[in-house]
Write an enzyme that holds these catalytic residues in place. Sequence first.
Site, short mmCIF file in Angstrom:
data_model
loop_
_atom_site.label_atom_id
_atom_site.label_comp_id
_atom_site.label_asym_id
_atom_site.label_seq_id
_atom_site.Cartn_x
_atom_site.Cartn_y
_atom_site.Cartn_z
N GLN A 1 0.83 -1.20 0.00
CA GLN A 1 0.00 0.00 0.00
C GLN A 1 0.87 1.25 0.00
OE1 GLN A 1 -3.15 0.47 -0.28
NE2 GLN A 1 -4.06 -1.54 -0.03
N GLU B 1 -27.35 29.08 -44.23
CA GLU B 1 -25.97 28.73 -44.56
C GLU B 1 -25.53 29.36 -45.88
OE1 GLU B 1 -24.20 27.48 -42.34
OE2 GLU B 1 -25.81 26.92 -40.99
#
Length: 604
Positions: free
Chosen positions: A131, A424
């Site tokens: 650990q 567009e």
Amino acid sequence: MSKNNKSFYLYFIIIAGLLFVTVWLGTFRVQGNNYTRGEFESQLKENNVAMVTISPDKETPTGSVRVTLKSGEERRFYVTDVREIESFIRSYGLDPTVEAVPEENWFLNSVFPILLVTIICVFFFVMFNSQNASGGNGGKMMNFGKSRARLSIGDNKVTLDGVAGLKEEKEELEEIVEFLKEPAKFTRVGARIPKGVLLEGAPGTGKTLLAKAIAGEANVPFFSISGSDFVEMFVGVGASRVRDMFAEAKRHAPCIIFIDEIDAVARRRGTGMGGGHDEREQTLNQLLVEMDGFGVNEGIIVLAATNRVDILDPAILRPGRFDRKISVSAPDVRGRQDILKVHAQNKPLADDVDLEQIAQTTAGFTGADLENLLNEAAINAAMDQRVFIKQEDIKKAFIKVGIGSEKKSRVISDKEKRITAYHEAGHAILFHVLPDVGPVYTVSIIPTGIGAAGYTMPLPEKDEMFITKGKMKEDIMVSLGGRIAEEIIFDDVTTGAFSDIKKATKAARRMVTRYGMSDNIGVINYDDDDDEVFIGRDLAHAKNHSEIISGEIDKEVKSIIDECYKEAKEIILKYENILHKCAELLLEKERINRAEFEALFDGE
């Protein structure tokens, strides 16, 4: 589940199994099942007993009697005197089997308990150390003040030759490499190598890659850590980690320490929401002392990378700490071509792929953007079951990276398609006609992943170091083109131009407050950077202009928008026939390229 957790559970199961075996061996004898001597005597009298086995214990004369009935059942009961029960059974004419007294098991009684305790102790010792080594919860509890820097020695394969598009930046860093290899050459003439080098630039420009290349080129110990690894919720932990990191670096000198995203720990002190941050400021103070304090850190060079050099504390930027600040900018056209060649080395390209043309059309792309572009193109080729990349794959990837994935399956009404087509087309006409913003690369009315109903993508053909006032006004005009087309054709407007209007307003305000491009306001910077408080600026700063000036700024912003709107509307009205042609072609094909769009102007 992590490897540490898996190992923990495995060890736990093994120990639990050992404990179970111990208990089982200790209680192996079958316990009585409510069978009494009285019941046994009754069975003898009724002549129901087939066989009797007497098992003495070590603690004689106690023992147990196992009775086998004529029905095949087995029963057991315990007695305090095996000799007495043997005589009693013989009195009924049965000849019982008497087993030998069991010998003492020295392994179970002496060795096994000691062995079991040793195994348990070793288990907890190994788990505790694992650990600690892996930075788990146990390690964090015991190693709060330990450095999180990762040390690499000689295992870095990246060199400066493998970094493309950053010629000037590499030349500056080569001096650092030369000093690490031959420090005596510099010290002979009294030169002091820079203690720190700060790499600053936009995300994706190659700052971390340069640091890796320096480590690989110099072939010296290289410590790498992120700025966020220093800061914890407990005050003093970050400063302890800085001390530990430099102490470790001194043992490996000459060496390099690389701190990525240093702005996480080196922000300006005493600023931001709620004032200073004690833990971060203590960490910064310790970093300042280690880099240039009373202690001597001979042979340690600190490299750091950030894309927010403007919020760093002035103390860390001074000579003696970060002596050099190298700006890593987006590559130019030649740099982009070199980067594309590097990323295309392990990708099979078709004959029609032109890296030079791709480099010319990707102005503003960083190294990370170019790598992503080729990766997306490779994914497109794999999805089409091909083992090579075509130019068409790169074009699709260019749209996907710049605009987002097209949502062809989304159901849209004919009315909305028509509105989008004219919207567009309005953008596209202005991109084509205005000299500084075009040309058009793709026009589409297919919805995209960014939530747009369609898109018009320009094709930048040259790199620009700065933008002119005329270019900014043309950008605003292009942004307003979609809204103008809607107004002309439908005599109504939609919410589809929301992002366009926001972009145009932001650009106009910057022209007035930041770049001094307003005749009425003058060449004065009124930009107050209100958002900076959340990333390291002071909260309690006053506005640098009066309310009267604020009103004048708003008027000037509106004036610029109105002027651009008027000019853009005149252009679109002039080319109204092209507007209709473009919209009709979009409704027919949904997406058109540059050649198809420019062909609409051939008759003009």
